[in-house]
Scaffold this active site. Structure first.
Site, short mmCIF file in Angstrom:
data_model
loop_
_atom_site.label_atom_id
_atom_site.label_comp_id
_atom_site.label_asym_id
_atom_site.label_seq_id
_atom_site.Cartn_x
_atom_site.Cartn_y
_atom_site.Cartn_z
N ARG A 92 0.61 0.31 3.18
CA ARG A 92 -0.19 1.17 2.31
C ARG A 92 -1.33 0.37 1.68
O ARG A 92 -1.18 -0.81 1.35
CB ARG A 92 0.67 1.79 1.20
CG ARG A 92 -0.14 2.85 0.44
CD ARG A 92 0.57 3.38 -0.78
NE ARG A 92 -0.39 4.18 -1.55
CZ ARG A 92 -0.33 4.36 -2.85
NH1 ARG A 92 0.63 3.80 -3.57
NH2 ARG A 92 -1.24 5.08 -3.46
N HIS A 93 -2.47 1.01 1.51
CA HIS A 93 -3.65 0.35 0.94
C HIS A 93 -3.42 -0.09 -0.50
O HIS A 93 -2.51 0.36 -1.20
CB HIS A 93 -4.85 1.30 1.00
CG HIS A 93 -4.67 2.55 0.19
ND1 HIS A 93 -4.81 2.59 -1.18
CD2 HIS A 93 -4.32 3.81 0.56
CE1 HIS A 93 -4.58 3.81 -1.62
NE2 HIS A 93 -4.27 4.57 -0.57
N ARG B 192 -10.51 2.60 1.51
CA ARG B 192 -9.42 1.88 0.85
C ARG B 192 -8.46 1.26 1.85
O ARG B 192 -7.92 0.17 1.61
CB ARG B 192 -8.70 2.79 -0.14
CG ARG B 192 -8.13 4.10 0.41
CD ARG B 192 -7.80 5.03 -0.75
NE ARG B 192 -7.10 6.26 -0.38
CZ ARG B 192 -7.72 7.39 -0.07
NH1 ARG B 192 -9.04 7.46 -0.07
NH2 ARG B 192 -7.00 8.47 0.21
N GLU C 134 -5.09 9.84 4.83
CA GLU C 134 -4.20 10.53 3.90
C GLU C 134 -4.34 12.04 4.07
O GLU C 134 -5.30 12.53 4.69
CB GLU C 134 -4.52 10.12 2.46
CG GLU C 134 -3.58 10.66 1.39
CD GLU C 134 -2.12 10.31 1.61
OE1 GLU C 134 -1.52 10.85 2.58
OE2 GLU C 134 -1.57 9.52 0.82
N HIS D 85 -1.89 5.21 4.34
CA HIS D 85 -1.85 5.77 2.99
C HIS D 85 -0.42 6.18 2.64
O HIS D 85 0.45 6.26 3.52
CB HIS D 85 -2.79 6.98 2.91
CG HIS D 85 -4.18 6.66 3.32
ND1 HIS D 85 -5.17 6.36 2.42
CD2 HIS D 85 -4.75 6.56 4.56
CE1 HIS D 85 -6.30 6.09 3.07
NE2 HIS D 85 -6.06 6.21 4.37
#
Length: 212
Positions: free
Chosen positions: A10-11, A60, A84, A153
């Protein structure tokens, strides 16, 4: 099925994560904390000696993947199916604002209904389907025994991985959300993909994401 290892990352944190706003596919960059998180996590993931890096094309996730690319010398490839969930008109709203403006929809979501986000956005089931396909494509980039790191995401990772390992939607909520810059490790088992690590890489932290 491939015998590669899949790491879904995940970012790092964004300003909208910090202020508890729906981000969806709004292209928000990492904040200063998120950039530091990405650098720290990248140093740990580099020890896995990945053979490929794939990322969502949203800033991101791309910035997060770039931190690992700088350490490994690998180029990042991008897959929009790793984005996302699209939240439509909810983008930018805080959780409190959303609950006040849309109490009926909020109640349906709290009851477990898979509503279409923001009227013209996506359902969770749609995200799970596209994310799973993207994860499978990513594993095809590396040889058996090698590792591919995928930067994505929170919600897309949770439901896409759950679907990858064969869980039906009734069980997706059994998995907790991912903290910023944490990751999931999946490896092939005798009967398909299995999760060997979840929310790895950090001590427990608050989950700041669209995945509520």
């Amino acid at each position: 099925m491939t015998a590669a290892r899949l790491v879904v990352w995940r970012h790092g944190r964004t300003g909208w994560n910090y202020t508890d706003r729906f981000q969806g596919q709004t292209d928000i960059p990492l904040d200063e904390v998120g950039l530091r998180q990405a650098e720290t996590a990248a140093a740990r993931l580099a020890a896995l000696r990945p053979a490929a890096i794939v990322a969502s094309d949203l800033k991101r996730a791309a910035q997060t993947a770039a931190a690992l690319a700088r350490l490994t010398g690998l180029e990042v490839s991008y897959d929009p199916d790793l984005r996302e969930i699209h939240v439509g008109s909810w983008a930018g709203m805080t959780r409190v604002e959303f609950a006040a403006r849309h109490p009926d929809i909020h109640a349906r979501m709290e009851a477990g209904e898979d509503v279409r986000r923001g009227g013209d956005g996506e359902t969770v089931a749609e995200v799970a389907e596209r994310a799973e396909k993207a994860f499978r494509r990513a594993t095809e980039l590396v040889a058996d025994g090698e590792t591919v790191v995928v930067a994505s995401h929170g919600l897309a990772t949770r439901v896409g991985v759950a679907r990858l390992v064969g869980l039906t939607s009734a069980h997706w909520d059994a998995f907790g959300g991912l903290s910023n810059c944490s990751w999931v490790v999946c490896e092939p088992g005798r009967r398909g993909w299995r999760i060997v690590e979840w929310n790895a890489g950090t001590l427990p932290e608050p989950v700041l994401s669209d995945d509520r």
